[in-house]
Write an enzyme that holds these catalytic residues in place. Structure first.
Site, PDB file in Angstrom:
ATOM      1  N   CYS A  38       0.531  -0.766  -0.519  1.00 38.28           N
ATOM      2  CA  CYS A  38      -0.036  -0.326  -0.047  1.00 38.28           C
ATOM      3  C   CYS A  38       1.220   1.296  -0.139  1.00 38.28           C
ATOM      4  CB  CYS A  38      -0.878  -0.405   1.271  1.00 38.28           C
ATOM      5  SG  CYS A  38      -1.675   1.286   0.941  1.00 38.28           S
TER       6      CYS A  38
ATOM      7  N   CYS B 132       0.019   4.925   7.000  1.00 36.02           N
ATOM      8  CA  CYS B 132       0.121   4.537   8.335  1.00 36.02           C
ATOM      9  C   CYS B 132       1.065   3.713   9.726  1.00 36.02           C
ATOM     10  CB  CYS B 132      -1.042   4.029   8.551  1.00 36.02           C
ATOM     11  SG  CYS B 132      -3.157   4.448   6.824  1.00 36.02           S
TER      12      CYS B 132
ATOM     13  N   CYS C 171       0.567   0.584  10.241  1.00 37.35           N
ATOM     14  CA  CYS C 171       0.239  -0.837   9.270  1.00 37.35           C
ATOM     15  C   CYS C 171       0.891  -1.689   8.653  1.00 37.35           C
ATOM     16  CB  CYS C 171      -0.765  -0.354   8.006  1.00 37.35           C
ATOM     17  SG  CYS C 171      -1.005  -1.238   7.073  1.00 37.35           S
TER      18      CYS C 171
ATOM     19  N   CYS D 196     -16.719  -9.135   4.919  1.00 35.31           N
ATOM     20  CA  CYS D 196     -15.971  -8.137   5.306  1.00 35.31           C
ATOM     21  C   CYS D 196     -14.566  -8.221   4.722  1.00 35.31           C
ATOM     22  CB  CYS D 196     -15.583  -7.423   6.172  1.00 35.31           C
ATOM     23  SG  CYS D 196     -16.656  -7.074   7.593  1.00 35.31           S
TER      24      CYS D 196
ATOM     25  N   CYS E 291     -19.244  -6.197   2.784  1.00 35.97           N
ATOM     26  CA  CYS E 291     -18.429  -4.808   4.259  1.00 35.97           C
ATOM     27  C   CYS E 291     -17.130  -5.218   3.249  1.00 35.97           C
ATOM     28  CB  CYS E 291     -18.207  -4.908   5.898  1.00 35.97           C
ATOM     29  SG  CYS E 291     -17.413  -3.866   6.361  1.00 35.97           S
TER      30      CYS E 291
ATOM     31  N   CYS F 130     -19.154   1.866   8.255  1.00 33.08           N
ATOM     32  CA  CYS F 130     -18.776   0.987   9.658  1.00 33.08           C
ATOM     33  C   CYS F 130     -17.082   2.045  10.127  1.00 33.08           C
ATOM     34  CB  CYS F 130     -18.073   0.005   9.308  1.00 33.08           C
ATOM     35  SG  CYS F 130     -16.877  -0.980  10.497  1.00 33.08           S
TER      36      CYS F 130
ATOM     37  N   ARG G 102     -17.464  -2.072  17.919  1.00 28.23           N
ATOM     38  CA  ARG G 102     -16.721  -3.992  17.531  1.00 28.23           C
ATOM     39  C   ARG G 102     -15.414  -3.720  18.231  1.00 28.23           C
ATOM     40  NH1 ARG G 102     -16.700  -4.199  11.812  1.00 28.23           N
ATOM     41  NH2 ARG G 102     -19.065  -5.277  12.070  1.00 28.23           N
TER      42      ARG G 102
HETATM   43  S1  SF4 Z   1      -3.939   1.141   7.186  1.00 31.42           S
HETATM   44 FE1  SF4 Z   1      -2.434   0.201   5.733  1.00 31.42          FE
HETATM   45  S2  SF4 Z   1      -3.335  -1.091   3.950  1.00 31.42           S
HETATM   46 FE2  SF4 Z   1      -5.082   0.371   5.070  1.00 31.42          FE
HETATM   47  S3  SF4 Z   1      -4.565   3.098   4.081  1.00 31.42           S
HETATM   48 FE3  SF4 Z   1      -3.361   2.168   5.316  1.00 31.42          FE
HETATM   49  S4  SF4 Z   1      -0.958   1.469   4.896  1.00 31.42           S
HETATM   50 FE4  SF4 Z   1      -2.784   1.377   3.681  1.00 31.42          FE
END
Ligand code: SF4
Length: 352
Positions: free
Chosen positions: A59, A63, A66, A103, A134, A194, A266
């Site tokens: 990705c 984040c 993540c 989901c 979802c 959600c 949740r």
């Molecule tokens: S949480 Fe992870 S998968 Fe989702 S946008 Fe951020 S880096 Fe990408």
């Protein structure tokens, strides 16, 4: 602060009111949350969803929590978008083990035009099994939200993650405003929302209050509010984050329950790290939805059977999907699962 003497559904909470709830003695907070919970829900039912990662890793977003971000070396294997047939197979298996909602998550900044026919086929296929659907695919524009809604998507997950004040410490590649825009597009397209966040990322209590304030003051409360506990993954910037006091996690659940009494709250990522007693306390605080299955996107999740054993010990039943076409079959699957859990427990006792 006594939430029980106020109107129950509100969208005008003040920061002072939310912070006062967090500051309550623990027992008083639990009492208020549980009392409200009982007015809106059967306290002995928990909704069960299964999560499937339809596209893992690589990705472009940053984040900090993540493992799927391409910016961090977490050893996660990248996978291409899963074939539609494979997703349907996974959904069948989820249904057979008692899930009522399926989901599907993709590690994207936002879906590309070429991806849309595949994801809409997934929605249609999963929906035809009689499951609620979802998806979480990143940011959506108006048209994409409309297309997914027309395909029959019931829920869209897009988290705010944390308070607007702390947000910049966690993500820099998309703004809080971007997230609110996606949520507005989802709502305008007629889908259910959600939306929740993650705690234990080094935020202050005022940030947990700030996140819940954002959610509770939306024109409509999200139908589903996931409260995640940070799962510290080696290679991510938050790998060495100090543990959050478990009571502060439970407090967050309880305040979410009070602010959004009609929403399913949740218990989400991080459940693997919680013992049975902590999960029971989260249910008592008003959590009434879990993800179940072997994996929660890419972090481990307590295995399904263990969940069913805990449900059995606590007298909790999985909540049925009310508008389900073949509800009888669904109930039979759930009962089966509970019986299997009972048998497993029996064998465990014999073996010991
Ligand atoms: S949480 Fe992870 S998968 Fe989702 S946008 Fe951020 S880096 Fe990408």
């Amino acid at each position: 602060m006594n939430a029980l003497t106020q109107p129950l559904i509100r969208h005008d909470w003040t920061r002072a009111e939310v912070e006062a709830l967090f500051a309550l003695p623990f027992s008083d907070l639990m009492y208020q949350a549980q009392t409200l919970h009982r007015q809106f829900f059967n306290p002995n039912e928990v909704q069960v969803s299964t999560l499937c990662s339809i596209k893992t890793g690589a990705c472009p977003e940053d984040c900090a929590y993540c493992p799927q971000s391409a910016r961090y070396d977490t050893g996660l294997e990248r996978e291409k978008l899963m074939a539609v047939e494979k997703v349907i197979e996974e959904a069948k298996a989820a249904k057979a083990s008692g899930a009522t909602r399926f989901c599907m998550g993709a590690a994207w900044r936002s879906p590309k035009g070429k991806d849309m026919p595949y994801v809409t086929s997934m929605v249609q296929g999963v929906k035809s099994l009689g499951l609620e659907t979802c998806m979480t695919l990143g940011m959506l524009d108006e048209q994409q939200a409309q297309t997914l809604a027309e395909a029959g998507l019931d829920y869209y997950n897009h988290n705010l993650d944390t308070s607007p004040e702390f947000y910049g410490d966690i993500i820099t590649t998309r703004t809080y405003e971007d997230r609110l825009n996606t949520l507005a597009n989802v709502r305008n397209a007629g889908m259910k929302v959600c939306c929740g966040g993650i705690v234990g990322m080094g935020e202050e209590e005022s940030d947990r209050a700030g996140l819940l304030l954002q959610l509770a003051n939306m024109p409509e409360h999200p139908e589903s509010v996931p409260v995640n506990m940070l799962v510290k993954v080696e290679g991510t910037p938050l790998a060495d984050q100090a543990d959050l006091d478990p009571f502060d996690f439970i407090r967050t659940i309880a305040v979410a329950r009070i602010l959004m009494p009609q929403s399913h709250v949740r218990l989400s990522a991080g459940r693997e790290q919680m013992n049975d007693q902590m999960q029971a306390m989260a249910f008592l605080a008003g959590a009434n939805s879990i993800f179940y299955g072997e994996k929660l996107l890419t972090t481990p999740n307590p295995e399904a059977n263990k969940d069913m054993q805990l449900f059995k010990r606590l007298g909790i039943k999985p909540e049925a999907y009310e508008v389900h076409e073949d509800e009888e079959a669904q109930q039979a699957a759930i009962t089966n699962q509970l019986q299997e859990a009972k048998l497993d427990q029996f064998f465990y006792k014999v073996a010991n």
